[in-house]
Motif scaffolding. Sequence first.
Motif, PDB file in Angstrom:
ATOM      1  N   GLY A 205       7.355   2.891  -9.916  1.00  0.00           N
ATOM      2  CA  GLY A 205       7.153   2.098  -9.023  1.00  0.00           C
ATOM      3  C   GLY A 205       8.214   0.798  -9.028  1.00  0.00           C
ATOM      4  O   GLY A 205       9.149   0.842  -8.245  1.00  0.00           O
ATOM      5  N   SER A 206       7.904  -0.181  -9.992  1.00  0.00           N
ATOM      6  CA  SER A 206       8.834  -1.422 -10.232  1.00  0.00           C
ATOM      7  C   SER A 206       9.458  -1.291 -11.407  1.00  0.00           C
ATOM      8  O   SER A 206      10.602  -1.948 -11.651  1.00  0.00           O
ATOM      9  CB  SER A 206       8.224  -2.412  -9.821  1.00  0.00           C
TER      10      SER A 206
ATOM     11  N   ASN B 157      16.587   2.566  -2.654  1.00  0.00           N
ATOM     12  CA  ASN B 157      16.121   1.646  -1.575  1.00  0.00           C
ATOM     13  C   ASN B 157      14.888   0.818  -1.921  1.00  0.00           C
ATOM     14  O   ASN B 157      14.619  -0.354  -1.703  1.00  0.00           O
ATOM     15  CB  ASN B 157      15.583   2.705  -0.464  1.00  0.00           C
ATOM     16  N   ASN B 158      14.060   1.419  -2.987  1.00  0.00           N
ATOM     17  CA  ASN B 158      12.875   0.833  -3.410  1.00  0.00           C
ATOM     18  C   ASN B 158      13.243  -0.285  -4.320  1.00  0.00           C
ATOM     19  O   ASN B 158      12.626  -1.681  -3.996  1.00  0.00           O
ATOM     20  CB  ASN B 158      11.976   1.620  -4.303  1.00  0.00           C
ATOM     21  N   PHE B 159      14.222  -0.345  -4.932  1.00  0.00           N
ATOM     22  CA  PHE B 159      14.752  -1.420  -5.974  1.00  0.00           C
ATOM     23  C   PHE B 159      15.483  -2.412  -4.915  1.00  0.00           C
ATOM     24  O   PHE B 159      15.053  -3.568  -5.302  1.00  0.00           O
ATOM     25  CB  PHE B 159      15.703  -0.892  -6.845  1.00  0.00           C
ATOM     26  N   VAL B 160      16.009  -2.101  -3.973  1.00  0.00           N
ATOM     27  CA  VAL B 160      16.770  -3.153  -3.245  1.00  0.00           C
ATOM     28  C   VAL B 160      15.766  -3.974  -2.336  1.00  0.00           C
ATOM     29  O   VAL B 160      15.572  -5.092  -2.306  1.00  0.00           O
ATOM     30  CB  VAL B 160      17.599  -2.321  -2.157  1.00  0.00           C
ATOM     31  N   PHE B 161      14.657  -3.109  -1.699  1.00  0.00           N
ATOM     32  CA  PHE B 161      13.691  -3.728  -1.321  1.00  0.00           C
ATOM     33  C   PHE B 161      12.743  -4.827  -2.192  1.00  0.00           C
ATOM     34  O   PHE B 161      12.418  -5.875  -1.710  1.00  0.00           O
ATOM     35  CB  PHE B 161      12.438  -2.528  -0.694  1.00  0.00           C
ATOM     36  N   LEU B 162      12.508  -4.225  -3.315  1.00  0.00           N
ATOM     37  CA  LEU B 162      11.704  -5.357  -4.296  1.00  0.00           C
ATOM     38  C   LEU B 162      12.483  -6.435  -4.620  1.00  0.00           C
ATOM     39  O   LEU B 162      11.963  -7.517  -4.527  1.00  0.00           O
ATOM     40  CB  LEU B 162      11.328  -4.522  -5.368  1.00  0.00           C
TER      41      LEU B 162
ATOM     42  N   ASP C 289       0.740  -1.278  -0.101  1.00  0.00           N
ATOM     43  CA  ASP C 289       0.040  -0.003  -0.189  1.00  0.00           C
ATOM     44  C   ASP C 289       0.834   1.327   0.048  1.00  0.00           C
ATOM     45  O   ASP C 289       0.306   2.346  -0.209  1.00  0.00           O
ATOM     46  CB  ASP C 289      -1.022   0.057   1.389  1.00  0.00           C
ATOM     47  N   LYS C 290       2.083   1.128   0.287  1.00  0.00           N
ATOM     48  CA  LYS C 290       2.966   2.179   0.440  1.00  0.00           C
ATOM     49  C   LYS C 290       4.289   1.801   0.005  1.00  0.00           C
ATOM     50  O   LYS C 290       4.680   0.673   0.211  1.00  0.00           O
ATOM     51  CB  LYS C 290       2.869   3.012   1.873  1.00  0.00           C
ATOM     52  N   MET C 291       5.124   3.061  -0.185  1.00  0.00           N
ATOM     53  CA  MET C 291       6.603   2.743  -0.594  1.00  0.00           C
ATOM     54  C   MET C 291       7.339   2.212   0.457  1.00  0.00           C
ATOM     55  O   MET C 291       6.935   2.526   1.862  1.00  0.00           O
ATOM     56  CB  MET C 291       7.377   3.876  -1.415  1.00  0.00           C
ATOM     57  N   PRO C 292       8.153   1.502   0.431  1.00  0.00           N
ATOM     58  CA  PRO C 292       9.076   1.024   1.459  1.00  0.00           C
ATOM     59  C   PRO C 292       9.905   2.148   2.490  1.00  0.00           C
ATOM     60  O   PRO C 292      10.454   3.118   1.802  1.00  0.00           O
ATOM     61  CB  PRO C 292      10.028  -0.016   1.171  1.00  0.00           C
ATOM     62  N   GLU C 293      10.157   1.837   3.497  1.00  0.00           N
ATOM     63  CA  GLU C 293      10.774   2.777   4.619  1.00  0.00           C
ATOM     64  C   GLU C 293      12.126   2.572   4.223  1.00  0.00           C
ATOM     65  O   GLU C 293      12.608   1.638   3.615  1.00  0.00           O
ATOM     66  CB  GLU C 293      10.727   2.521   6.136  1.00  0.00           C
TER      67      GLU C 293
ATOM     68  N   PRO D 237       3.893  -2.171  -7.927  1.00  0.00           N
ATOM     69  CA  PRO D 237       4.053  -2.772  -6.972  1.00  0.00           C
ATOM     70  C   PRO D 237       2.793  -2.376  -5.892  1.00  0.00           C
ATOM     71  O   PRO D 237       2.832  -2.799  -4.725  1.00  0.00           O
ATOM     72  CB  PRO D 237       5.465  -2.549  -6.312  1.00  0.00           C
ATOM     73  N   GLY D 238       1.918  -1.563  -6.344  1.00  0.00           N
ATOM     74  CA  GLY D 238       0.895  -1.038  -5.497  1.00  0.00           C
ATOM     75  C   GLY D 238       1.061   0.289  -5.168  1.00  0.00           C
ATOM     76  O   GLY D 238       0.171   0.994  -4.520  1.00  0.00           O
ATOM     77  N   TYR D 239       2.426   1.091  -5.249  1.00  0.00           N
ATOM     78  CA  TYR D 239       2.519   2.253  -4.857  1.00  0.00           C
ATOM     79  C   TYR D 239       3.201   2.794  -5.950  1.00  0.00           C
ATOM     80  O   TYR D 239       3.817   2.448  -6.808  1.00  0.00           O
ATOM     81  CB  TYR D 239       3.266   2.306  -3.654  1.00  0.00           C
ATOM     82  N   SER D 240       3.678   4.324  -5.688  1.00  0.00           N
ATOM     83  CA  SER D 240       4.686   5.247  -6.500  1.00  0.00           C
ATOM     84  C   SER D 240       5.461   5.707  -5.671  1.00  0.00           C
ATOM     85  O   SER D 240       5.588   5.737  -4.321  1.00  0.00           O
ATOM     86  CB  SER D 240       4.026   5.972  -7.232  1.00  0.00           C
ATOM     87  N   ILE D 241       6.778   6.060  -6.206  1.00  0.00           N
ATOM     88  CA  ILE D 241       8.086   6.778  -5.600  1.00  0.00           C
ATOM     89  C   ILE D 241       8.283   8.251  -6.096  1.00  0.00           C
ATOM     90  O   ILE D 241       7.755   8.198  -7.374  1.00  0.00           O
ATOM     91  CB  ILE D 241       9.223   6.036  -5.508  1.00  0.00           C
ATOM     92  N   PRO D 242       8.790   9.020  -5.399  1.00  0.00           N
ATOM     93  CA  PRO D 242       9.117  10.298  -5.890  1.00  0.00           C
ATOM     94  C   PRO D 242      10.283  10.331  -7.013  1.00  0.00           C
ATOM     95  O   PRO D 242      11.255   9.404  -6.898  1.00  0.00           O
ATOM     96  CB  PRO D 242       9.493  10.881  -4.779  1.00  0.00           C
ATOM     97  N   ASP D 243      10.427  11.146  -7.860  1.00  0.00           N
ATOM     98  CA  ASP D 243      11.510  11.303  -8.523  1.00  0.00           C
ATOM     99  C   ASP D 243      12.774  11.761  -7.885  1.00  0.00           C
ATOM    100  O   ASP D 243      12.495  12.580  -7.074  1.00  0.00           O
ATOM    101  CB  ASP D 243      11.118  12.362  -9.842  1.00  0.00           C
ATOM    102  N   GLU D 244      13.937  11.392  -8.546  1.00  0.00           N
ATOM    103  CA  GLU D 244      15.283  12.064  -8.127  1.00  0.00           C
ATOM    104  C   GLU D 244      16.014  12.266  -9.237  1.00  0.00           C
ATOM    105  O   GLU D 244      16.477  11.651  -9.663  1.00  0.00           O
ATOM    106  CB  GLU D 244      16.000  10.923  -7.351  1.00  0.00           C
TER     107      GLU D 244
END
Length: 212
Positions: A152-153, A83-88, A45-49, A121-128
Motif C-alpha cells: 500500500g504505502s 505510480n502509486n508512490f508518486v501519487f502518494l 477507496d482504490k489505487m490511483p490511476e 492508504p485504504g487500498y492495496s496494489i499488485p506485486d511486480e
Amino acid sequence: MGKKNVSGWSTIIMLLTAAALFTGCSASAGSKPSAELHEKTMHWDKMPEMTIDLDKSYTAKFTTSMGDFTVKLYAEDSPITVNNFVFLAKQGFYDGLTFHRIMETFMIQGGDPKGNGTGTPGYSIPDELDTELKYEPGIVAMANTGKPNSGGSQFFISTGKDSENLNQMPNYTIFGKVTEGMDTVLAIAKTPVKETKPIEPVIIEKVVIVQS
C-alpha cells in the motif's frame, strides 16, 4: 528463479528479517491507533490511476529529521508501484510520517500513516516481482502483509548485508534505489531502538518527486 539451499540458521535469520517487513494485516481499517501515534487522515477507496509518463525518469527527494537523500524510482521495472508512490508523495501523504521500524544491518521501514506497522492508504496494489532486480543496500521496496498483492504505502530501504537474504524469497516489489545521501540512510539505521522501534522519532519531513 531457482531456490537456493540454505542452512537452517540462515533460513531462520531470513524468516525473522522478512517478518519485519510485514504490515499489520490483522488490524481493521477502522481501528484507531493509540494516542501517542501520529495518524494521517488521507484515505482512498482504490489505487490511483496510472498518471506517470513511462518515457520520463522519476526521482524522490527525501527530507528527514536526520538529513536528506535521493531515490531513483524504477518506473520501467515497477510502473504500478512507482505510480502509486508518486501519487502518494504528491498528495503529501508521506510528509510528517516516520521510519517506524529499524534494523541496522537489514532495513529502515516507513510510510505507515499510523506509525505502528498497521497503516494503509485504504487500498492495496499488485506485486511486480518479475524483474531481474536484486535486494542490496540502498534498494527501496514495498512492505506487505505477507500475502500476495498487499502493498500500500509502507516501504523499506535496505541498509546492510542482511537485506541480501531476501533474494532467496523475493516477495517484495523493488521500485527504486538510493543514489545520493546513503550516509543519511545509514545514520538513520544506527538510531537507537527498542524492539526495532526508534526510541526517538525519525521523521520524514517531506518527499518531493522530480520528473525529467
